[in-house]
Design an enzyme around this catalytic site. Sequence first.
Site, mmCIF file in Angstrom:
data_model
loop_
_atom_site.group_PDB
_atom_site.id
_atom_site.type_symbol
_atom_site.label_atom_id
_atom_site.label_comp_id
_atom_site.label_asym_id
_atom_site.label_seq_id
_atom_site.Cartn_x
_atom_site.Cartn_y
_atom_site.Cartn_z
ATOM 1 N N ASP A 1 -4.280 2.531 -4.721
ATOM 2 C CA ASP A 1 -2.848 2.676 -4.453
ATOM 3 C C ASP A 1 -2.286 1.383 -3.859
ATOM 4 O OD1 ASP A 1 -4.213 2.799 -2.073
ATOM 5 O OD2 ASP A 1 -3.060 4.464 -1.241
ATOM 6 N N ASP B 1 0.865 -1.192 0.000
ATOM 7 C CA ASP B 1 0.000 0.000 0.000
ATOM 8 C C ASP B 1 0.894 1.232 0.000
ATOM 9 O OD1 ASP B 1 -2.942 1.016 0.546
ATOM 10 O OD2 ASP B 1 -1.600 2.225 1.779
ATOM 11 N N LEU B 2 0.555 2.199 -0.839
ATOM 12 C CA LEU B 2 1.359 3.416 -0.985
ATOM 13 C C LEU B 2 0.947 4.425 0.086
ATOM 14 C CD1 LEU B 2 3.487 4.902 -2.662
ATOM 15 C CD2 LEU B 2 1.658 5.695 -4.160
#
Length: 393
Positions: free
Chosen positions: A308, A265-266
Site C-alpha cells: 500500500d 502510505d495508505l
Amino acid sequence: MIAVEETFASQRRRSIAIYAVIVLALTVSAVASAWQGVAVISDIRMQDRVASVIKQSDALLLAIEDAETGQRGFLLTGDEKYLQPYFEGKRVAARAVGDLIDSVHTLSQFAALRAIQRDMRDKLDELDQTVRLEREGHHEEALAIVRSDAGKESMDRLRSGIGRFVADCEARRSTALTDSRRRVQATEYAFIALLLGVAGLLAFTASMQAKAYKGVIRGTKRMSRDALRDSLTGLPNRRDLARRLEKLRADDGTAQQPVTALFIDLDGFKAINDKLGHAVGDALLRAVSESLKRVTRLGDLVARVGGDEFVVIAPGLASPSVIEKLCERLMAEIRVLASSYGGVGLSIGVATQSGAGFVAEELLQKADNAMYVAKRSGGGYHFDAGLNSCSRS
C-alpha cells in the site's frame, strides 16, 4: 502456342487450388490446435488451483485442530504455554480461509466457503470463551462449555463442510484431467494435419519466419513493458521507478530544477483488507492509483513500490508551499474514497534535492523516513528536515 498457354493456365489454376486447399487445411488445423492448446492450459491451471485450494483446506482444518489441542491442554493443565499453538492455530486458520475465498471462482464454492467460515467462527468462539473463562479462574464453567458438546458439533460441521468442499474440488480436478487428456489427443490429430499443411507451404517459410520473428520481437517488448509495470494498478513498479529516476538524473533539463519525492502510505488499508477481503483491498488500491494520477501533473511520475505504498516524483516544484498544496490535494482526493471503503487516509513523506546530480536512493530514503514520521503523528504529511521541516495531520 494456345495449347501451351492453356496448359500453363490450367496448371496455374490447379496450383492455386492446391495452395487454397493447403492454406485452408493449415488454417483449420492451426485454429484447432490453438483452441485445444488454450483449453488444455486452462485445464492445467484449474488443476493447479484446485490442488492449491485442497492444500489450503487441509491447512485450515489442521490449524483449527491445533487451536483446539492448545485449548484442551490449557484447560487440563492451566499452563499458558499451551496457548501458543492455540493462538498460532487461530492465526493460520484465519489466513487459510482468506486465501481460500480469494482462490475460488464459482458461486457454489464461494457459498460453501462462507458456510465453512461460519462454522469455523462458531468453533473459535467456543474456544475463545473457554480460554477466557479459564484465565479468569472459572475452571468449572469452562469445562461445562466443553462438556456441552457445542464445540464438538461445530467441529463436526466444519469437518463435514471441508470434506464436501474438498470432494467437490477433487471432482473438478478429475473432470479437468479427463478433459485435458481428450483435448491432448485431439491436439495430436490437429498437429498431424498441421504438419501436412506445412509441407505444402514450404515455399512460404521465409515469409512465415519473418512474421514469427516480428512476433517474437513484439512479445519481448511487451514482456519488457510488463516487467516494469505493477500488475494490479498498471503503474510503474519499483524497478521502473529506479530506471526513470536514473534517466531523470541524466537529463540536462533536470539540473536546472529541484526534484521532489513524495513517499505515500495508505492509512487504514490493512483494516479494510482484513475486514472486507483482498478483492475490496485490490479495488481500493486501483482507485487510489487513479486518484494519484488525477491530482499529479502530466510530467510527474506515480509508482507503486509496495503493498500500500506509492511514490510520486515531481520535478520543478518551486517551494514548500507549492508542495503543501499538492499534499493537500492528494489527501482530499483520497478522503473521497472513504464513503466507499471506510476510513482511509494518507501518510506522506516529502524530500527534495537539487536537480544537479541528485542521488535517487538518498532522495527516496529521506522521503520514506519523513513518511514514517507522518504516520506516527496520525497521518498527513511531513517534510524532510532539509526542506524547511513542516508537518500537517
